[in-house]
Design a protein around this motif. Structure first.
Motif, PDB file in Angstrom:
ATOM      1  N   PRO A 279     103.995 -57.546  52.991  1.00  0.00           N
ATOM      2  CA  PRO A 279     103.230 -58.385  52.060  1.00  0.00           C
ATOM      3  C   PRO A 279     102.632 -57.498  50.957  1.00  0.00           C
ATOM      4  N   LEU A 280     102.455 -58.062  49.786  1.00  0.00           N
ATOM      5  CA  LEU A 280     101.934 -57.296  48.654  1.00  0.00           C
ATOM      6  C   LEU A 280     100.519 -57.765  48.321  1.00  0.00           C
ATOM      7  N   LEU A 281      99.571 -56.851  48.398  1.00  0.00           N
ATOM      8  CA  LEU A 281      98.182 -57.119  48.022  1.00  0.00           C
ATOM      9  C   LEU A 281      97.831 -56.235  46.841  1.00  0.00           C
ATOM     10  N   ILE A 282      97.535 -56.850  45.705  1.00  0.00           N
ATOM     11  CA  ILE A 282      97.132 -56.095  44.516  1.00  0.00           C
ATOM     12  C   ILE A 282      95.622 -56.209  44.369  1.00  0.00           C
ATOM     13  N   VAL A 283      94.960 -55.068  44.325  1.00  0.00           N
ATOM     14  CA  VAL A 283      93.509 -55.019  44.154  1.00  0.00           C
ATOM     15  C   VAL A 283      93.233 -54.680  42.695  1.00  0.00           C
ATOM     16  N   THR A 284      92.548 -55.576  41.996  1.00  0.00           N
ATOM     17  CA  THR A 284      92.350 -55.405  40.560  1.00  0.00           C
ATOM     18  C   THR A 284      91.022 -55.982  40.117  1.00  0.00           C
ATOM     19  N   ASP A 285      90.496 -55.411  39.048  1.00  0.00           N
ATOM     20  CA  ASP A 285      89.331 -55.974  38.377  1.00  0.00           C
ATOM     21  C   ASP A 285      89.734 -56.686  37.092  1.00  0.00           C
ATOM     22  N   ASP A 286      91.027 -56.766  36.839  1.00  0.00           N
ATOM     23  CA  ASP A 286      91.523 -57.513  35.683  1.00  0.00           C
ATOM     24  C   ASP A 286      91.183 -58.989  35.887  1.00  0.00           C
ATOM     25  N   ARG A 287      90.623 -59.623  34.869  1.00  0.00           N
ATOM     26  CA  ARG A 287      90.197 -61.013  35.009  1.00  0.00           C
ATOM     27  C   ARG A 287      91.009 -61.972  34.149  1.00  0.00           C
ATOM     28  N   LYS A 288      92.082 -61.485  33.553  1.00  0.00           N
ATOM     29  CA  LYS A 288      92.827 -62.315  32.612  1.00  0.00           C
ATOM     30  C   LYS A 288      93.630 -63.389  33.337  1.00  0.00           C
ATOM     31  N   GLU A 289      93.866 -64.463  32.613  1.00  0.00           N
ATOM     32  CA  GLU A 289      94.531 -65.630  33.188  1.00  0.00           C
ATOM     33  C   GLU A 289      96.013 -65.396  33.437  1.00  0.00           C
ATOM     34  N   ASP A 290      96.592 -64.296  32.920  1.00  0.00           N
ATOM     35  CA  ASP A 290      98.007 -64.053  33.189  1.00  0.00           C
ATOM     36  C   ASP A 290      98.221 -63.341  34.530  1.00  0.00           C
ATOM     37  N   TRP A 291      97.140 -63.161  35.288  1.00  0.00           N
ATOM     38  CA  TRP A 291      97.236 -62.669  36.665  1.00  0.00           C
ATOM     39  C   TRP A 291      96.762 -63.718  37.670  1.00  0.00           C
ATOM     40  N   TRP A 292      95.723 -64.444  37.320  1.00  0.00           N
ATOM     41  CA  TRP A 292      95.031 -65.295  38.287  1.00  0.00           C
ATOM     42  C   TRP A 292      95.327 -66.774  38.091  1.00  0.00           C
ATOM     43  N   HIS A 293      95.402 -67.488  39.209  1.00  0.00           N
ATOM     44  CA  HIS A 293      95.396 -68.960  39.182  1.00  0.00           C
ATOM     45  C   HIS A 293      93.942 -69.376  38.950  1.00  0.00           C
ATOM     46  N   MET A 294      93.681 -70.077  37.833  1.00  0.00           N
ATOM     47  CA  MET A 294      92.303 -70.306  37.403  1.00  0.00           C
ATOM     48  C   MET A 294      92.029 -71.775  37.094  1.00  0.00           C
ATOM     49  N   PRO A 295      92.081 -72.659  38.078  1.00  0.00           N
ATOM     50  CA  PRO A 295      91.669 -74.043  37.807  1.00  0.00           C
ATOM     51  C   PRO A 295      90.173 -74.094  37.533  1.00  0.00           C
ATOM     52  N   HIS A 296      89.785 -74.780  36.468  1.00  0.00           N
ATOM     53  CA  HIS A 296      88.377 -74.933  36.110  1.00  0.00           C
ATOM     54  C   HIS A 296      87.700 -73.573  35.922  1.00  0.00           C
ATOM     55  N   ASN A 297      88.474 -72.585  35.416  1.00  0.00           N
ATOM     56  CA  ASN A 297      87.968 -71.241  35.141  1.00  0.00           C
ATOM     57  C   ASN A 297      87.453 -70.515  36.379  1.00  0.00           C
ATOM     58  N   LYS A 298      87.892 -70.928  37.555  1.00  0.00           N
ATOM     59  CA  LYS A 298      87.579 -70.233  38.801  1.00  0.00           C
ATOM     60  C   LYS A 298      88.849 -69.544  39.297  1.00  0.00           C
ATOM     61  N   ARG A 299      88.708 -68.315  39.786  1.00  0.00           N
ATOM     62  CA  ARG A 299      89.879 -67.549  40.216  1.00  0.00           C
ATOM     63  C   ARG A 299      90.191 -67.828  41.679  1.00  0.00           C
ATOM     64  N   PHE A 300      91.411 -68.326  41.918  1.00  0.00           N
ATOM     65  CA  PHE A 300      91.853 -68.640  43.278  1.00  0.00           C
ATOM     66  C   PHE A 300      93.201 -67.979  43.524  1.00  0.00           C
ATOM     67  N   GLY A 301      93.198 -66.684  43.719  1.00  0.00           N
ATOM     68  CA  GLY A 301      94.436 -65.994  44.043  1.00  0.00           C
ATOM     69  C   GLY A 301      95.356 -65.812  42.855  1.00  0.00           C
ATOM     70  N   PRO A 302      96.560 -65.305  43.104  1.00  0.00           N
ATOM     71  CA  PRO A 302      97.484 -64.991  42.008  1.00  0.00           C
ATOM     72  C   PRO A 302      98.061 -66.229  41.342  1.00  0.00           C
TER      73      PRO A 302
END
Length: 480
Positions: free
Chosen positions: A228-251
């Motif tokens: 399994p691949l776990l990426i640990v990041t402080d990047d907050r951009k929407e091109d990494w995160w699933h962001m419904p309602h501007n909340k980050r819920f995983g990749p």
């Protein structure tokens, strides 16, 4: 024989992570750390740094650093050390400046009320003592790496821990053919806004390709190992995160789908605070609560503020052309520049600002109005920022101001019932919702310049300053 499947078959990437799957990622997965995670080790306090290092060490050979991450780390290390060193001293100095402002307010009150001289002397002494004590306490908590560490590895505690920790755990440089293929794919994705990396498309040089290179190198390593691949990041951009309602819920689901369809086991994204929090149970490591909180604090520093954010001084404000100056400031961020490039562009646009630390403070207005997001990597326009930079719509700026700036509604309501002189006196006297005279003055002048406080019959329009506020504004537009 039935060929029907279950509800999640073929849609596994829609399933949210559970505590169990997260713990499995931490104990069984390939753990890839992004550049910002390594660089933030220079920004954490000593305890947080130690706790995160313990967690990284616990991963053993499952810890992996893509070649691109190592490249970016060495490219940016010196600047990060320079910026982080002496941070406590900087803010201790800022506290001393606030002490001077407090004394100015005290003197102004004294001139209006004429209290006994002994009382004023006593209060002044208390103010000076309290500010001096707090500033000294702030200095005493400075745990940053000294600036000399950038040139002298013996002084670099972070590097001295990372070198043995990452020995044999950094990916080899891809061959030329792979690099060309990766960069071509990164360029294709950027144009089509396919994650990751398209939010960096306007960065200069090779920087737009950085995120995709990290992604491609991490995926290849995880596929080879079958983990399994776990990426640990402080990047907050929407091109990494699933962001419904501007909340980050995983990749992003596209990333999860891409990884699993290429034969990957499972993809997860976590931030350092989340890793620290889950490591307690998953890895059996003792982690201090303050470490989790400190990691969160570093992560959000410079991020978009909400309506309680303070406005900063205008870099050029005596002409009253606030909307035009804010537009110029916003357009400095149109290429999604690095912070350093953005500050350089800002200072070029406003030659009266000659020191980077002053420029950084003035940019706070764009953050307060929700026009940009700024972290330690780059400056990015928000959707409102993109619209304002494109169209220069003053109505949008006015709407953002009233929605985001605390006390703006209160001041506008007072302006409807009080004369300009009465309102000025209240603001400068600090009599509006416990708002400081400095911040109240600033909000009031912004509102007048943006025509958010319409003039009453017989009053002049435009950027004419109130006599009552002249003294405060003499300092307001001078570079500090």
């Amino acid at each position: 024989m039935s060929t029907h499947g279950g509800l999640s078959d073929g849609f596994e990437y829609y399933l949210p992570s559970t505590t169990e799957s997260t713990h499995a990622d931490l104990t069984e997965g390939l753990v890839v750390v992004d550049t910002n995670v390594l660089l933030n080790l220079y920004r954490y306090n000593e305890r947080t740094r130690s706790d995160l290092m313990k967690v990284l060490a616990k991963f053993g050979d499952r810890l992996f650093v893509p070649h691109q991450v190592a490249f970016e780390f060495w490219e940016r290390r010196e600047k990060v050390i320079h910026d982080a060193s002496g941070m406590s001293q900087h803010y201790a100095d800022e506290l001393q400046k606030k002490a001077s402002m407090a004394l100015d307010v005290l003197n102004e009150w004294k001139n209006r009320v004429s209290p006994p001289a002994t009382f004023v002397t006593e209060v002044r002494g208390k103010l000076e003592k309290v500010f001096a004590e707090v500033a000294e306490q702030v200095r005493s908590l400075d745990t940053s790496i000294p600036a000399d560490a950038a040139r002298n590895a013996a002084d670099d505690e972070v590097l001295n821990e990372l070198l043995p920790l990452l020995r044999g755990r950094v990916g080899a440089a891809p061959d030329d053919a792979t690099c060309r293929a990766d960069d071509a794919e990164a360029q294709r994705r950027a144009k089509a806004e396919i994650p990751p990396g398209y939010k960096d498309d306007k960065k200069p040089g090779e920087k737009p390709f950085g995120d995709y290179r990290v992604w491609a190198q991490a995926c290849r390593e995880a596929l080879v190992r079958g983990l399994p691949l776990l990426i640990v990041t402080d990047d907050r951009k929407e091109d990494w995160w699933h962001m419904p309602h501007n909340k980050r819920f995983g990749p992003r689901r596209e990333l999860s789908a891409e990884f699993t369809k290429s034969g990957g086991v499972r993809l997860n994204l976590m931030t350092p605070p989340s890793v620290l929090l889950h490591a307690r149970e998953a890895l059996g490591i003792e982690i201090a609560d303050e470490s989790v909180q400190s990691a969160k604090t570093v992560r959000v520093r410079g991020a978009n503020r909400v309506s309680s954010a303070f406005l900063e001084k205008m870099p050029s404000g005596r002409d009253g052309q606030y909307a035009e100056h804010i537009l110029t400031m916003t357009r400095c961020a149109q290429s999604n520049p690095d912070v350093e490039d953005f500050i350089d562009a800002f200072m070029e646009a406003f030659p009266s600002i000659t020191r980077p630390e002053v420029a950084r403070r003035r940019v706070g207005t764009l953050i307060a109005l929700g026009l940009i997001e700024m972290d330690d990597d780059a400056v990015r326009l928000t959707s409102d920022g993109e619209a304002y930079a494109r169209d220069g719509d003053v109505e949008l700026l006015r709407e953002l101001f009233m929605r985001r700036v605390k006390h703006a509604e209160t001041i506008r309501d007072l302006a409807r019932t009080l004369s300009r002189e009465e309102l000025s006196e209240r603001i400068y006297g600090g009599q509006v919702d416990n708002l400081s005279a400095t911040q109240g003055t600033r909000i009031y002048q912004y509102m007048r310049a943006l025509d958010l406080i319409p003039p009453k019959t017989g009053e002049s329009t435009g950027p004419v300053m109130d006599v009552e506020l002249d003294h405060a504004l003499d300092a307001e537009f001078d570079e500090d």
